[in-house]
Design a protein around this motif. Structure first.
Motif, PDB file in Angstrom:
ATOM      1  N   LEU A 123       0.831  -1.198   0.000  1.00  0.00           N
ATOM      2  CA  LEU A 123       0.000   0.000   0.000  1.00  0.00           C
ATOM      3  C   LEU A 123       0.868   1.251   0.000  1.00  0.00           C
ATOM      4  O   LEU A 123       1.791   1.379   0.800  1.00  0.00           O
ATOM      5  CB  LEU A 123      -0.917   0.013   1.233  1.00  0.00           C
ATOM      6  N   THR A 124       0.558   2.178  -0.910  1.00  0.00           N
ATOM      7  CA  THR A 124       1.330   3.422  -0.960  1.00  0.00           C
ATOM      8  C   THR A 124       0.853   4.416   0.090  1.00  0.00           C
ATOM      9  O   THR A 124       1.627   5.277   0.525  1.00  0.00           O
ATOM     10  CB  THR A 124       1.222   4.062  -2.350  1.00  0.00           C
ATOM     11  N   TRP A 125      -0.420   4.338   0.468  1.00  0.00           N
ATOM     12  CA  TRP A 125      -0.979   5.144   1.554  1.00  0.00           C
ATOM     13  C   TRP A 125      -1.579   4.196   2.592  1.00  0.00           C
ATOM     14  O   TRP A 125      -2.215   3.206   2.230  1.00  0.00           O
ATOM     15  CB  TRP A 125      -2.082   6.070   1.042  1.00  0.00           C
ATOM     16  N   ILE A 126      -1.420   4.532   3.859  1.00  0.00           N
ATOM     17  CA  ILE A 126      -2.056   3.775   4.934  1.00  0.00           C
ATOM     18  C   ILE A 126      -3.282   4.567   5.378  1.00  0.00           C
ATOM     19  O   ILE A 126      -3.164   5.677   5.920  1.00  0.00           O
ATOM     20  CB  ILE A 126      -1.100   3.556   6.122  1.00  0.00           C
ATOM     21  N   LEU A 127      -4.447   4.020   5.131  1.00  0.00           N
ATOM     22  CA  LEU A 127      -5.704   4.704   5.412  1.00  0.00           C
ATOM     23  C   LEU A 127      -6.523   3.930   6.431  1.00  0.00           C
ATOM     24  O   LEU A 127      -6.471   2.703   6.479  1.00  0.00           O
ATOM     25  CB  LEU A 127      -6.512   4.868   4.124  1.00  0.00           C
ATOM     26  N   ALA A 172       2.482  12.488   5.452  1.00  0.00           N
ATOM     27  CA  ALA A 172       1.235  12.918   4.810  1.00  0.00           C
ATOM     28  C   ALA A 172       1.099  14.435   4.853  1.00  0.00           C
ATOM     29  O   ALA A 172       0.661  15.066   3.877  1.00  0.00           O
ATOM     30  CB  ALA A 172       0.048  12.251   5.489  1.00  0.00           C
ATOM     31  N   LEU A 173       1.455  15.069   5.978  1.00  0.00           N
ATOM     32  CA  LEU A 173       1.384  16.525   6.077  1.00  0.00           C
ATOM     33  C   LEU A 173       2.305  17.181   5.054  1.00  0.00           C
ATOM     34  O   LEU A 173       1.945  18.194   4.427  1.00  0.00           O
ATOM     35  CB  LEU A 173       1.764  16.984   7.486  1.00  0.00           C
ATOM     36  N   LYS A 174       3.486  16.604   4.847  1.00  0.00           N
ATOM     37  CA  LYS A 174       4.440  17.150   3.886  1.00  0.00           C
ATOM     38  C   LYS A 174       3.880  17.072   2.472  1.00  0.00           C
ATOM     39  O   LYS A 174       3.959  18.029   1.695  1.00  0.00           O
ATOM     40  CB  LYS A 174       5.764  16.405   3.976  1.00  0.00           C
ATOM     41  N   ILE A 175       3.288  15.909   2.119  1.00  0.00           N
ATOM     42  CA  ILE A 175       2.694  15.744   0.792  1.00  0.00           C
ATOM     43  C   ILE A 175       1.574  16.756   0.575  1.00  0.00           C
ATOM     44  O   ILE A 175       1.406  17.306  -0.521  1.00  0.00           O
ATOM     45  CB  ILE A 175       2.184  14.301   0.614  1.00  0.00           C
ATOM     46  N   ALA A 176       0.814  17.018   1.637  1.00  0.00           N
ATOM     47  CA  ALA A 176      -0.316  17.951   1.540  1.00  0.00           C
ATOM     48  C   ALA A 176       0.134  19.411   1.585  1.00  0.00           C
ATOM     49  O   ALA A 176      -0.684  20.311   1.333  1.00  0.00           O
ATOM     50  CB  ALA A 176      -1.302  17.685   2.671  1.00  0.00           C
ATOM     51  N   GLY A 177       1.390  19.641   1.912  1.00  0.00           N
ATOM     52  CA  GLY A 177       1.874  21.008   1.992  1.00  0.00           C
ATOM     53  C   GLY A 177       1.381  21.760   3.202  1.00  0.00           C
ATOM     54  O   GLY A 177       1.308  23.001   3.198  1.00  0.00           O
ATOM     55  N   VAL A 178       1.032  21.037   4.256  1.00  0.00           N
ATOM     56  CA  VAL A 178       0.532  21.658   5.487  1.00  0.00           C
ATOM     57  C   VAL A 178       1.739  22.006   6.359  1.00  0.00           C
ATOM     58  O   VAL A 178       2.447  21.120   6.839  1.00  0.00           O
ATOM     59  CB  VAL A 178      -0.433  20.725   6.238  1.00  0.00           C
ATOM     60  N   GLU A 212      -7.262  15.504  -0.893  1.00  0.00           N
ATOM     61  CA  GLU A 212      -7.132  15.656  -2.354  1.00  0.00           C
ATOM     62  C   GLU A 212      -5.801  15.114  -2.883  1.00  0.00           C
ATOM     63  O   GLU A 212      -5.647  14.947  -4.102  1.00  0.00           O
ATOM     64  CB  GLU A 212      -7.294  17.125  -2.738  1.00  0.00           C
ATOM     65  N   LYS A 213      -4.866  14.829  -2.001  1.00  0.00           N
ATOM     66  CA  LYS A 213      -3.587  14.252  -2.416  1.00  0.00           C
ATOM     67  C   LYS A 213      -3.617  12.722  -2.442  1.00  0.00           C
ATOM     68  O   LYS A 213      -2.700  12.091  -2.974  1.00  0.00           O
ATOM     69  CB  LYS A 213      -2.473  14.709  -1.470  1.00  0.00           C
ATOM     70  N   ILE A 214      -4.636  12.125  -1.854  1.00  0.00           N
ATOM     71  CA  ILE A 214      -4.736  10.670  -1.843  1.00  0.00           C
ATOM     72  C   ILE A 214      -5.125  10.197  -3.246  1.00  0.00           C
ATOM     73  O   ILE A 214      -6.047  10.752  -3.865  1.00  0.00           O
ATOM     74  CB  ILE A 214      -5.788  10.202  -0.810  1.00  0.00           C
TER      75      ILE A 214
END
Length: 553
Positions: A123-127, A172-178, A212-214
């Motif tokens: 899995l590329t994302w853990i949801l 995840a925060l980094k990918i989202a730019g938060v 929106e990045k998922i």
């Protein structure tokens, strides 16, 4: 392919005109009549997927002598139950992803996420979802560092149990730019520490920055989620569910499944008002398939947030957060054009409102819109109608607005509701009996996967106002409890009415679809405290058996 062929054959068998009718006998049957009166019966005959008659055994045997007879073995037969507010693909995702519901701490939740990640290295994302800080000893929001301790190489996003907040790791925060410099979006909040650094929790509209990045679901992902959700709901006796907020991809996928005769249960889907293609879907007009498996003729508008995350819009500040009055996910100035667009296209408008301010704004806008373009006949709804100023409750009846409510929300919230809003505001909270007494139609649901989907948990909560440990003694705000018959109506006829479907489902009378369930105990005669223990033995949709506990034990 094999699954598709079997479903197609089931449809063809259910609508075959040459096959003999089916006569199920020796049952203890209950249904409401078309006049909403309780009817009992021992036999039911159906053909072509629809009910021909209910009544006594000898009369139906004489009328339909060639029918194929099924012995009901004296079991309890009810109409298929309707969940009037859930999230079908969200449930499917929950069933397939990591679930941290009822985990007693943030650390233990993070550890369960770690275990899931280790078992799913591809899995590329853990949801996942289900966390609830109210159940933790410190009552504090979790942090990204708690997830970072176990998972740094992949982004992690775990939604709160109510779906109005989420917990991310640093990746995840980094990918989202938060970052510290990110601004809170309208109707959302980035939770920060004392230095202004994001802690890892995003509330309401701030979640969109990450979500929106998922990666978007593939059709295979949608199929896996829908199949999992349908199987689960059918096992619980739910034959129809109102899907509260679908995007364009889901809209297209549901239509495709319907056209290919690959839906196993009925779906009344609400288009998400936030979808960029809202106007296109409205212009396409309502969607109704010939077998009533799919109906898309309503729109879900997002009013405010949730009580647990203090996002519900309140008329005055939270009792436990004196600087906070909640959030409006849809700004007040956008309500008028949105209501005009939706109701002007002949679509039912169902608006999520939990706080007393949110509910008042919705009622005010309904009243203003009705004065210009009418629209009362659309049976518009307020989803949740959870905390309402007592002076606003009669307006639901006057304006013909349906309060769509979820009984287990009360028993889940009872440990924190008083802290959030104080004693006085509880007088208009979770006020089911007050709505009943003024003559409002109340469709019941669960808001799955926010709550567990089991409708017998909802029936139990509605009648007892207790959790499944029979607490508190006597029930929480017990004067708002409803009778078993009222709760039964909420999960059958009222759900159908709220979807303009009372002439085809919700009760078992001649000409309606043969959607019914067999259960292991009589909910009308047992101690109400035991209703939640009810087990579904069989589930039938359109005269086709879709679930059999004997084959799934």
């Amino acid at each position: 392919m094999k699954h598709s062929v079997l479903i197609l054959l089931s449809y063809l068998l259910s609508t075959a005109t040459l096959a003999a009718p089916t006569h199920i006998t020796n049952v203890q049957g209950y249904t409401l009549s078309d006049k909403e009166e309780m009817v009992t019966f021992t036999d039911m005959v159906f053909d072509g997927g629809k009910v021909l008659a209910i009544g006594g055994g000898s009369s139906l045997k004489d009328t339909y002598p060639d029918a194929d007879v099924i012995d009901g073995k004296n079991r309890i037969l009810l109409p298929g139950l309707i969940d009037a507010h859930g999230h079908i693909l969200g449930l499917g995702e929950t069933l397939l992803a990591v679930d941290v519901r009822d985990i007693p701490s943030a650390k233990a939740s993070a550890q369960k996420v770690r275990d899931y990640a280790q078992k799913n290295p591809d899995l590329t994302w853990i949801l996942g979802g289900g966390w609830n800080q109210v159940l933790w000893a410190d009552n504090a929001f979790p942090t990204s560092e708690m997830l970072d301790e176990y998972i740094q190489d992949r982004p992690v996003w775990i939604s709160r149990v109510d779906g109005h907040a989420g917990w991310a790791n640093s990746k995840a925060l980094k990918i989202a730019g938060v970052t510290k410099d990110s601004l809170d979006p309208p109707g959302g909040q980035i939770v920060r520490d004392k230095n202004g650094v994001p802690t890892g929790v995003l509330i309401d509209n701030a979640m969109n920055m990450l979500v929106e990045k998922i990666p978007q679901d593939t059709e295979q992902d949608l199929q896996r989620k829908l199949d999992a959700a349908e199987a689960h709901l059918l096992s619980l006796g739910i034959t129809s569910a109102h899907d509260a907020g679908i995007d364009y991809a889901t809209y297209q996928y549901y239509i495709k499944r319907s056209q290919q005769l690959e839906l196993s249960m009925r779906i009344y889907a609400m288009i998400a008002a936030t979808d960029p293609k809202l106007a296109d879907m409205l212009n396409a007009g309502p969607i109704h398939d010939q077998y009533d498996y799919l109906s898309i003729s309503s729109v879900k508008v997002y009013g405010d947030g949730a009580l647990g995350s203090r996002g519900a819009a309140m008329l005055s500040a939270y009792s436990d957060d004196h600087e906070n009055i909640g959030l409006l996910l849809t700004p007040e100035k956008q309500l008028k054009p949105l209501f005009d667009l939706i109701m002007g296209n002949g679509f039912q408008l169902n608006i999520h409102e939990i706080g007393d301010r949110g509910n008042r704004l919705a009622l005010d806008q309904f009243e203003e819109t009705f004065s210009r373009i009418n629209g009362q006949h659309l049976r518009n709804r307020v989803e949740h109608a959870q905390v309402i100023d007592v002076t606003d409750i009669p307006r639901f009846k006057t304006l013909e607005i349906i309060p769509s409510m979820q009984p287990t929300h009360a028993t889940s919230d009872m440990n924190m509701a008083k802290d959030r809003i104080g004693e006085a505001r509880l007088k208009g909270a979770y006020a089911w009996q007050t709505f009943e007494e003024q003559g409002s139609i109340i469709p019941f649901g669960s808001d799955f996967p926010v709550e567990l989907a089991n409708p017998f948990f909802g029936l139990h909560a509605a009648v007892t106002r207790q959790n499944r440990n029979n607490q508190p003694e006597g029930g929480w705000i017990k004067e708002e409890a409803v009778t078993v018959e009222q709760a039964f109506k909420g999960f059958t006829y009222s759900g159908a009415y709220a979807a303009h479907q009372e002439n085809s489902i919700g009760t078992l009378s001649s000409g309606k679809w043969a959607d019914f369930i067999l259960i292991d105990q009589d909910i009308f005669t047992i101690n109400p405290q035991d209703i939640w223990k009810t087990k579904v033995l069989e589930t039938w949709v359109g005269g086709v058996k879709r679930y059999d506990s004997a084959l799934n034990d």
